[in-house]
Design an enzyme around this catalytic site. Structure first.
Site, PDB file in Angstrom:
ATOM      1  N   ARG A  23      46.124  29.696  31.242  1.00 23.26           N
ATOM      2  CA  ARG A  23      46.689  29.126  32.474  1.00 23.26           C
ATOM      3  C   ARG A  23      45.836  29.312  33.728  1.00 23.26           C
ATOM      4  O   ARG A  23      46.167  28.761  34.776  1.00 23.26           O
ATOM      5  CB  ARG A  23      48.099  29.674  32.765  1.00 23.26           C
ATOM      6  CG  ARG A  23      49.122  29.291  31.736  1.00 23.26           C
ATOM      7  CD  ARG A  23      50.530  29.295  32.286  1.00 23.26           C
ATOM      8  NE  ARG A  23      50.984  30.597  32.735  1.00 23.26           N
ATOM      9  CZ  ARG A  23      52.209  30.824  33.215  1.00 23.26           C
ATOM     10  NH1 ARG A  23      53.079  29.827  33.307  1.00 23.26           N
ATOM     11  NH2 ARG A  23      52.569  32.032  33.617  1.00 23.26           N
ATOM     12  N   ASP A  24      44.744  30.085  33.660  1.00 24.75           N
ATOM     13  CA  ASP A  24      43.915  30.243  34.861  1.00 24.75           C
ATOM     14  C   ASP A  24      42.440  30.298  34.474  1.00 24.75           C
ATOM     15  O   ASP A  24      41.728  31.245  34.800  1.00 24.75           O
ATOM     16  CB  ASP A  24      44.311  31.501  35.634  1.00 24.75           C
ATOM     17  CG  ASP A  24      43.652  31.552  37.019  1.00 24.75           C
ATOM     18  OD1 ASP A  24      43.251  30.488  37.525  1.00 24.75           O
ATOM     19  OD2 ASP A  24      43.546  32.653  37.580  1.00 24.75           O
ATOM     20  N   LEU A  25      41.989  29.259  33.781  1.00 25.04           N
ATOM     21  CA  LEU A  25      40.598  29.167  33.359  1.00 25.04           C
ATOM     22  C   LEU A  25      39.774  28.691  34.559  1.00 25.04           C
ATOM     23  O   LEU A  25      39.630  27.500  34.801  1.00 25.04           O
ATOM     24  CB  LEU A  25      40.481  28.183  32.195  1.00 25.04           C
ATOM     25  CG  LEU A  25      39.279  28.369  31.269  1.00 25.04           C
ATOM     26  CD1 LEU A  25      39.384  29.682  30.529  1.00 25.04           C
ATOM     27  CD2 LEU A  25      39.177  27.212  30.288  1.00 25.04           C
ATOM     28  N   ASN A  47      37.137  33.977  36.243  1.00 22.72           N
ATOM     29  CA  ASN A  47      37.612  34.567  34.995  1.00 22.72           C
ATOM     30  C   ASN A  47      36.684  34.304  33.820  1.00 22.72           C
ATOM     31  O   ASN A  47      37.051  34.553  32.670  1.00 22.72           O
ATOM     32  CB  ASN A  47      39.011  34.040  34.667  1.00 22.72           C
ATOM     33  CG  ASN A  47      40.040  34.498  35.677  1.00 22.72           C
ATOM     34  OD1 ASN A  47      39.875  35.542  36.303  1.00 22.72           O
ATOM     35  ND2 ASN A  47      41.099  33.721  35.859  1.00 22.72           N
ATOM     36  N   THR A  82      44.234  28.363  39.665  1.00 15.70           N
ATOM     37  CA  THR A  82      43.355  28.310  40.825  1.00 15.70           C
ATOM     38  C   THR A  82      43.181  26.873  41.272  1.00 15.70           C
ATOM     39  O   THR A  82      42.896  25.994  40.454  1.00 15.70           O
ATOM     40  CB  THR A  82      41.985  28.920  40.466  1.00 15.70           C
ATOM     41  OG1 THR A  82      42.174  30.283  40.065  1.00 15.70           O
ATOM     42  CG2 THR A  82      41.038  28.858  41.645  1.00 15.70           C
TER      43      THR A  82
END
Length: 289
Positions: free
Chosen positions: A141-143, A147, A180
């Site tokens: 969910r936050d690639l 990260n 993001t």
């Protein structure tokens, strides 16, 4: 809260030594350290006062739970469970230990376009990392660039699944739309249903940005406008900005960025299978190559 108080608590609770602060931002501290004489990283997240503390603690526990279940060189390894720390003045925190990775995260190398081989390596390594997540029915969910770490040997490692959603554990989905800005999928809009296919869209964004230096869907302006563009606009074709891009790389990136989820690769496992068909472009970068 004094730094000495934090390091003392970490030494006692996590059995780490040689603590050295290497990053601090917002409510998070990151320390270089040693665990059983091996290099490691200790992470500390301060818990906000009041009822929100439970959500921050659950996020930390979710991150460690996900990482502990995955055994892949494309995903950072966790080396401890989450411990809760109590400091003076009623301050509380969650802390844990991860492996120490060299290199730097992707944020620090986006000033000029990447070459095609490096982008192909990024896609293969992240698809293998996502396959490890998706096999466990977990969505990252936050690639986003913060990260993703590129190691000194050129490999890429997926980190920080603190916003991950376990599809079989609805209690771990969180209470807000994560991600993001600029790196969200159309399913990230309020009311959307973020699934493994959403991570595939985010991977397409990373590849597009690496090659062009721009984002396929502009996140600037009011958030409602950004969500409208995600919902209604198609991403530009990569060959418009990169006319010389190899056909397999072009086809993979464009398919990852399809606005309609059913037209993308459904998860990391399907993407890995597709990449394996194009050995000349992607084959050298797989774990067992």
């Amino acid at each position: 809260m004094r730094l000495e108080e934090v390091t003392s608590a970490l030494e006692q609770s996590l059995s780490v030594t040689g603590l050295e602060l290497i990053a601090q931002g917002g409510q998070k501290y990151v320390f270089g350290c040693k665990l059983e004489d091996a290099p490691a990283v200790a992470k500390v997240v301060l818990l906000p006062p009041g009822p929100d503390s439970i959500y921050v603690l659950e996020r930390a526990q979710r991150e460690v739970e996900v990482l502990a279940a995955i055994d892949s060189p494309r995903v950072v390894r966790v080396l401890s469970e989450v411990v809760e720390l109590d400091f003076t003045e009623g301050i509380q925190a969650a802390a844990w230990v991860e492996e120490c990775l060299d290199g730097q995260d992707m944020r620090h190398d986006l000033e000029k376009p990447w070459d095609f081989d490096r982008c192909a390596r990024l896609i293969v390594h992240l698809s293998e990392g996502l396959a490890a997540f998706h096999e466990l029915e977990v969505v990252h969910r936050d690639l986003s660039p913060a990260n993703i770490r590129e190691l000194s040997d050129g490999s890429f490692v997926l980190m920080d699944p603190g916003l991950a959603r376990h599809l079989a554990k609805s209690a771990l989905t969180g209470i807000f739309q994560p991600g993001t800005a600029g790196h969200r999928s159309p399913e990230h809009i309020p009311g959307g249903d973020v699934q493994p296919v959403s991570d595939i869209f985010a991977l397409g964004i990373l590849a597009y940005r690496a090659l062009t230096g721009t984002l396929p869907i502009d996140p600037s302006g009011p958030e409602d406008d950004y969500y409208r563009r995600l919902r209604d606009y198609d991403s530009p074709l990569i060959e418009v900005s990169c006319p010389d891009i190899p056909a397999p790389l072009r086809e993979v990136i464009n398919r990852c960025l399809k606005r309609q989820p059913a037209r993308r690769y459904l998860d990391g496992l399907e993407l890995v299978e597709e990449l394996e068909k194009h050995g000349k472009t992607f084959g050298a970068y797989f774990i067992d190559a």
